[in-house]
Write a protein that holds these residues in place. Structure first.
Motif, PDB file in Angstrom:
ATOM      1  N   LEU A  11       0.829  -1.204   0.000  1.00 55.96           N
ATOM      2  CA  LEU A  11       0.000   0.000   0.000  1.00 55.96           C
ATOM      3  C   LEU A  11       0.865   1.256   0.000  1.00 55.96           C
ATOM      4  CD1 LEU A  11      -2.778   1.353   0.177  1.00 55.96           C
ATOM      5  CD2 LEU A  11      -2.643   1.093   2.664  1.00 55.96           C
ATOM      6  N   MET A  12       1.909   1.266   0.807  1.00 48.43           N
ATOM      7  CA  MET A  12       2.814   2.418   0.851  1.00 48.43           C
ATOM      8  C   MET A  12       3.505   2.620  -0.493  1.00 48.43           C
ATOM      9  SD  MET A  12       4.434   2.111   4.696  1.00 48.43           S
ATOM     10  CE  MET A  12       5.825   3.089   4.252  1.00 48.43           C
ATOM     11  N   GLU A  13       3.918   1.532  -1.123  1.00 50.08           N
ATOM     12  CA  GLU A  13       4.571   1.623  -2.430  1.00 50.08           C
ATOM     13  C   GLU A  13       3.621   2.192  -3.476  1.00 50.08           C
ATOM     14  OE1 GLU A  13       6.746  -1.233  -5.718  1.00 50.08           O
ATOM     15  OE2 GLU A  13       6.614  -1.910  -3.637  1.00 50.08           O
ATOM     16  N   ARG A  14       2.382   1.738  -3.472  1.00 52.10           N
ATOM     17  CA  ARG A  14       1.391   2.263  -4.423  1.00 52.10           C
ATOM     18  C   ARG A  14       1.148   3.752  -4.210  1.00 52.10           C
ATOM     19  NH1 ARG A  14      -3.313  -2.358  -4.560  1.00 52.10           N
ATOM     20  NH2 ARG A  14      -2.040  -4.008  -5.473  1.00 52.10           N
ATOM     21  N   ARG A  15       1.039   4.154  -2.937  1.00 59.05           N
ATOM     22  CA  ARG A  15       0.808   5.571  -2.637  1.00 59.05           C
ATOM     23  C   ARG A  15       2.006   6.420  -3.051  1.00 59.05           C
ATOM     24  NH1 ARG A  15      -2.351   5.484   3.177  1.00 59.05           N
ATOM     25  NH2 ARG A  15      -4.306   4.695   2.342  1.00 59.05           N
ATOM     26  N   MET A  16       3.203   5.909  -2.839  1.00 59.44           N
ATOM     27  CA  MET A  16       4.414   6.639  -3.229  1.00 59.44           C
ATOM     28  C   MET A  16       4.467   6.793  -4.743  1.00 59.44           C
ATOM     29  SD  MET A  16       7.170   8.225  -2.387  1.00 59.44           S
ATOM     30  CE  MET A  16       7.596   7.750  -0.730  1.00 59.44           C
ATOM     31  N   GLU A  17       4.169   5.725  -5.470  1.00 60.67           N
ATOM     32  CA  GLU A  17       4.163   5.797  -6.930  1.00 60.67           C
ATOM     33  C   GLU A  17       3.126   6.800  -7.423  1.00 60.67           C
ATOM     34  OE1 GLU A  17       3.589   1.788  -8.264  1.00 60.67           O
ATOM     35  OE2 GLU A  17       5.636   1.211  -7.730  1.00 60.67           O
ATOM     36  N   ALA A  18       1.954   6.816  -6.805  1.00 57.79           N
ATOM     37  CA  ALA A  18       0.909   7.762  -7.196  1.00 57.79           C
ATOM     38  C   ALA A  18       1.343   9.198  -6.907  1.00 57.79           C
ATOM     39  CB  ALA A  18      -0.390   7.445  -6.463  1.00 57.79           C
ATOM     40  N   ALA A  19       1.972   9.411  -5.756  1.00 54.29           N
ATOM     41  CA  ALA A  19       2.436  10.755  -5.406  1.00 54.29           C
ATOM     42  C   ALA A  19       3.514  11.224  -6.367  1.00 54.29           C
ATOM     43  CB  ALA A  19       2.958  10.770  -3.969  1.00 54.29           C
ATOM     44  N   LEU A  20       4.445  10.338  -6.700  1.00 51.04           N
ATOM     45  CA  LEU A  20       5.514  10.708  -7.623  1.00 51.04           C
ATOM     46  C   LEU A  20       4.972  11.000  -9.015  1.00 51.04           C
ATOM     47  CD1 LEU A  20       8.330   8.242  -6.562  1.00 51.04           C
ATOM     48  CD2 LEU A  20       8.281  10.711  -6.236  1.00 51.04           C
ATOM     49  N   SER A  25       3.593  15.235 -13.126  1.00 55.47           N
ATOM     50  CA  SER A  25       2.641  15.905 -14.004  1.00 55.47           C
ATOM     51  C   SER A  25       2.605  17.400 -13.759  1.00 55.47           C
ATOM     52  CB  SER A  25       1.251  15.300 -13.837  1.00 55.47           C
ATOM     53  OG  SER A  25       0.725  15.613 -12.565  1.00 55.47           O
ATOM     54  N   LEU A  26       3.282  17.865 -12.712  1.00 55.39           N
ATOM     55  CA  LEU A  26       3.302  19.289 -12.387  1.00 55.39           C
ATOM     56  C   LEU A  26       4.415  20.043 -13.096  1.00 55.39           C
ATOM     57  CD1 LEU A  26       2.676  19.210  -8.535  1.00 55.39           C
ATOM     58  CD2 LEU A  26       1.049  19.767 -10.334  1.00 55.39           C
ATOM     59  N   ARG A  27       5.048  19.428 -14.058  1.00 54.35           N
ATOM     60  CA  ARG A  27       6.124  20.095 -14.791  1.00 54.35           C
ATOM     61  C   ARG A  27       5.616  21.422 -15.339  1.00 54.35           C
ATOM     62  NH1 ARG A  27      10.605  16.760 -16.517  1.00 54.35           N
ATOM     63  NH2 ARG A  27      10.253  14.676 -15.756  1.00 54.35           N
ATOM     64  N   ILE A  28       6.353  22.463 -15.031  1.00 52.15           N
ATOM     65  CA  ILE A  28       5.968  23.801 -15.456  1.00 52.15           C
ATOM     66  C   ILE A  28       6.905  24.198 -16.589  1.00 52.15           C
ATOM     67  CG2 ILE A  28       5.655  26.179 -14.732  1.00 52.15           C
ATOM     68  CD1 ILE A  28       5.501  25.026 -11.816  1.00 52.15           C
ATOM     69  N   PRO A  29       6.401  24.322 -17.838  1.00 49.56           N
ATOM     70  CA  PRO A  29       7.279  24.568 -18.979  1.00 49.56           C
ATOM     71  C   PRO A  29       8.097  25.857 -18.891  1.00 49.56           C
ATOM     72  CG  PRO A  29       4.959  24.519 -19.652  1.00 49.56           C
ATOM     73  CD  PRO A  29       5.023  24.229 -18.194  1.00 49.56           C
ATOM     74  N   ASN A  30       7.547  26.919 -18.352  1.00 51.44           N
ATOM     75  CA  ASN A  30       8.257  28.197 -18.270  1.00 51.44           C
ATOM     76  C   ASN A  30       8.707  28.509 -16.853  1.00 51.44           C
ATOM     77  OD1 ASN A  30       7.956  28.696 -21.031  1.00 51.44           O
ATOM     78  ND2 ASN A  30       5.878  29.452 -20.689  1.00 51.44           N
ATOM     79  N   HIS A  31       9.033  27.467 -16.110  1.00 49.02           N
ATOM     80  CA  HIS A  31       9.459  27.618 -14.722  1.00 49.02           C
ATOM     81  C   HIS A  31      10.752  28.416 -14.649  1.00 49.02           C
ATOM     82  CE1 HIS A  31      10.137  26.643 -10.554  1.00 49.02           C
ATOM     83  NE2 HIS A  31      11.273  26.057 -10.834  1.00 49.02           N
ATOM     84  N   ASP A  32      10.814  29.356 -13.715  1.00 52.45           N
ATOM     85  CA  ASP A  32      12.008  30.182 -13.530  1.00 52.45           C
ATOM     86  C   ASP A  32      13.164  29.295 -13.087  1.00 52.45           C
ATOM     87  OD1 ASP A  32      13.817  32.192 -13.073  1.00 52.45           O
ATOM     88  OD2 ASP A  32      12.836  32.950 -11.276  1.00 52.45           O
ATOM     89  N   PRO A  33      14.261  29.271 -13.839  1.00 50.23           N
ATOM     90  CA  PRO A  33      15.374  28.378 -13.490  1.00 50.23           C
ATOM     91  C   PRO A  33      16.276  28.923 -12.391  1.00 50.23           C
ATOM     92  CG  PRO A  33      15.895  29.564 -15.482  1.00 50.23           C
ATOM     93  CD  PRO A  33      14.486  29.950 -15.100  1.00 50.23           C
ATOM     94  N   ARG A  46      19.551  19.149 -12.143  1.00 47.26           N
ATOM     95  CA  ARG A  46      18.629  19.197 -10.996  1.00 47.26           C
ATOM     96  C   ARG A  46      17.219  19.516 -11.475  1.00 47.26           C
ATOM     97  NH1 ARG A  46      17.814  19.404  -5.629  1.00 47.26           N
ATOM     98  NH2 ARG A  46      16.584  21.069  -4.699  1.00 47.26           N
ATOM     99  N   ARG A  47      17.085  20.464 -12.396  1.00 47.18           N
ATOM    100  CA  ARG A  47      15.762  20.806 -12.928  1.00 47.18           C
ATOM    101  C   ARG A  47      15.150  19.634 -13.677  1.00 47.18           C
ATOM    102  NH1 ARG A  47      16.474  25.145 -16.663  1.00 47.18           N
ATOM    103  NH2 ARG A  47      18.704  24.993 -16.400  1.00 47.18           N
ATOM    104  N   ASP A  48      15.985  18.863 -14.389  1.00 46.44           N
ATOM    105  CA  ASP A  48      15.477  17.687 -15.100  1.00 46.44           C
ATOM    106  C   ASP A  48      15.006  16.607 -14.125  1.00 46.44           C
ATOM    107  OD1 ASP A  48      15.982  18.878 -17.534  1.00 46.44           O
ATOM    108  OD2 ASP A  48      17.878  17.797 -17.867  1.00 46.44           O
ATOM    109  N   ALA A  49      15.778  16.406 -13.059  1.00 47.15           N
ATOM    110  CA  ALA A  49      15.441  15.372 -12.080  1.00 47.15           C
ATOM    111  C   ALA A  49      14.272  15.781 -11.194  1.00 47.15           C
ATOM    112  CB  ALA A  49      16.662  15.048 -11.218  1.00 47.15           C
TER     113      ALA A  49
END
Length: 71
Positions: A11-20, A25-33, A46-49
């Motif tokens: 259950l913890m593994e599933r929740r971690m995978e869902a959170a990750l 999905s929150l990648r912000i294309p014009n995020h201030d670097p 670091r920004r890629d990871a």
């Protein structure tokens, strides 16, 4: 037959995978670097990871040592 520890671990593994996956999905294309603490550019690896990172490694380490890693 799985015991309670196995069920809890799965259950913890599933929740971690869902959170990750939701964080990815929150990648912000014009995020201030630039780091919000020091203003230096956050290195591309670091920004890629961690696309949601708002601080460079050094500043994040300082935050964690000071116990203020929560925004």
């Amino acid at each position: 037959m799985a015991d309670n520890a196995d069920i809890a671990a799965e259950l913890m593994e599933r929740r971690m995978e869902a959170a990750l996956s939701s964080r990815l999905s929150l990648r912000i294309p014009n995020h201030d670097p630039d780091c919000e603490d020091c203003g230096n550019e956050i290195p591309k690896p670091r920004r890629d990871a961690l696309p949601w990172a708002t601080t460079c490694v050094e500043c994040q380490s300082l935050r964690e040592r000071r116990g203020r890693h929560v925004r």
